[in-house]
Write a protein that holds these residues in place. Sequence first.
Motif, PDB file in Angstrom:
ATOM      1  N   ASN A 134       0.802  -1.243   0.000  1.00 39.57           N
ATOM      2  CA  ASN A 134       0.000   0.000   0.000  1.00 39.57           C
ATOM      3  C   ASN A 134       0.823   1.276   0.000  1.00 39.57           C
ATOM      4  O   ASN A 134       0.281   2.359  -0.139  1.00 39.57           O
ATOM      5  CB  ASN A 134      -0.988   0.061   1.167  1.00 39.57           C
ATOM      6  N   HIS A 135       2.137   1.163   0.173  1.00 38.18           N
ATOM      7  CA  HIS A 135       2.979   2.354   0.111  1.00 38.18           C
ATOM      8  C   HIS A 135       3.351   2.636  -1.340  1.00 38.18           C
ATOM      9  O   HIS A 135       3.005   1.871  -2.238  1.00 38.18           O
ATOM     10  CB  HIS A 135       4.225   2.173   0.981  1.00 38.18           C
ATOM     11  N   SER A 172       2.582   3.397  -7.217  1.00 34.15           N
ATOM     12  CA  SER A 172       1.804   3.636  -5.997  1.00 34.15           C
ATOM     13  C   SER A 172       0.974   2.409  -5.627  1.00 34.15           C
ATOM     14  O   SER A 172       0.804   1.483  -6.417  1.00 34.15           O
ATOM     15  CB  SER A 172       0.926   4.870  -6.158  1.00 34.15           C
ATOM     16  N   ARG A 173       0.450   2.441  -4.415  1.00 37.97           N
ATOM     17  CA  ARG A 173      -0.384   1.359  -3.871  1.00 37.97           C
ATOM     18  C   ARG A 173       0.262  -0.009  -4.139  1.00 37.97           C
ATOM     19  O   ARG A 173      -0.310  -0.874  -4.792  1.00 37.97           O
ATOM     20  CB  ARG A 173      -1.801   1.420  -4.464  1.00 37.97           C
ATOM     21  N   GLU A 203       4.287  -7.590   3.362  1.00 37.96           N
ATOM     22  CA  GLU A 203       2.894  -7.411   3.768  1.00 37.96           C
ATOM     23  C   GLU A 203       2.788  -6.257   4.746  1.00 37.96           C
ATOM     24  O   GLU A 203       3.686  -6.050   5.559  1.00 37.96           O
ATOM     25  CB  GLU A 203       2.396  -8.687   4.465  1.00 37.96           C
ATOM     26  N   ALA A 204       1.661  -5.518   4.649  1.00 39.94           N
ATOM     27  CA  ALA A 204       1.451  -4.406   5.568  1.00 39.94           C
ATOM     28  C   ALA A 204       1.380  -4.945   6.985  1.00 39.94           C
ATOM     29  O   ALA A 204       0.791  -6.006   7.221  1.00 39.94           O
ATOM     30  CB  ALA A 204       0.178  -3.674   5.207  1.00 39.94           C
ATOM     31  N   LYS A 205       2.008  -4.210   7.909  1.00 39.57           N
ATOM     32  CA  LYS A 205       1.974  -4.657   9.309  1.00 39.57           C
ATOM     33  C   LYS A 205       0.560  -4.527   9.843  1.00 39.57           C
ATOM     34  O   LYS A 205       0.077  -5.368  10.575  1.00 39.57           O
ATOM     35  CB  LYS A 205       2.956  -3.846  10.146  1.00 39.57           C
TER      36      LYS A 205
END
Length: 169
Positions: A43-44, A116-117, A147-149
């Motif tokens: 997502n960053h 992005s994303r 993976e997003a934390k």
Amino acid sequence: MDPHQIREKMICRILLLIILNSCLCAATFVVNVTQSSYQAEENHNITLEWTFTTRPDRPWGDLYILCSLLTPRKEFDLYEVHEGVEVSESQNEKFSGRVQSDKHVLKDGRIRLHVSRLRTEDSGQYYCGVETDDGHGSDICQLNVSEAKNRPEPPNSGSPTSRPENPAF
Ligand SMILES: *[C@@H]1O[C@H](CO)[C@@H](O)[C@H](O)[C@H]1NC(C)=O
Ligand SMILES: *[C@@H]1O[C@H](CO)[C@@H](O)[C@H](O)[C@H]1NC(C)=O
Ligand SMILES: *[C@@H]1O[C@H](CO)[C@@H](O)[C@H](O)[C@H]1NC(C)=O
């Protein structure tokens, strides 16, 4: 020397010149990554960057660029320039709407791609190949997307307060 020998000598010289020229050409035009590996989170956004040889005295004529994500199974195009103009036909739908380039830095020999994303499946090797009148080259960098934390809650799964991020153990 008879005319036959002279002709052979001439041909040898011409061949040698052609070989030397092509070696010089390959040595003077280069494409570099500015960073060989990137680490990012889901997502960053990230900016991948390459540099290539430019001439101070004149801009390149025909400029061709193709940048792709290489995975063991498939190749996904994300950025393409044809005769100096950005084209989007070959861009893989995986990247549609997620890649932006800094057009104004191309003339300085920089390829800057904002992705992005980020998704975890964006991980892999990113290749950019550049071809101009002066020659061609390419370079590769590695991107790992973890993976997003804090994964966003899927919809209809209850309010965040009913499901704490870090359950007690
Ligand atoms: C990522 O880029 C998009 C636009 O491309 C922007 O709206 C968003 O705020 C950026 N997110 C972060 C984490 O920088
Ligand atoms: C590419 O990298 C080499 C070695 O680090 C450096 O000498 C050269 O100037 C770089 N060229 C460009 C166009 O970035
Ligand atoms: C990225 O992943 C590869 C393979 O999983 C690993 O070898 C490499 O060290 C990782 N790079 C970074 C910068 O984390």
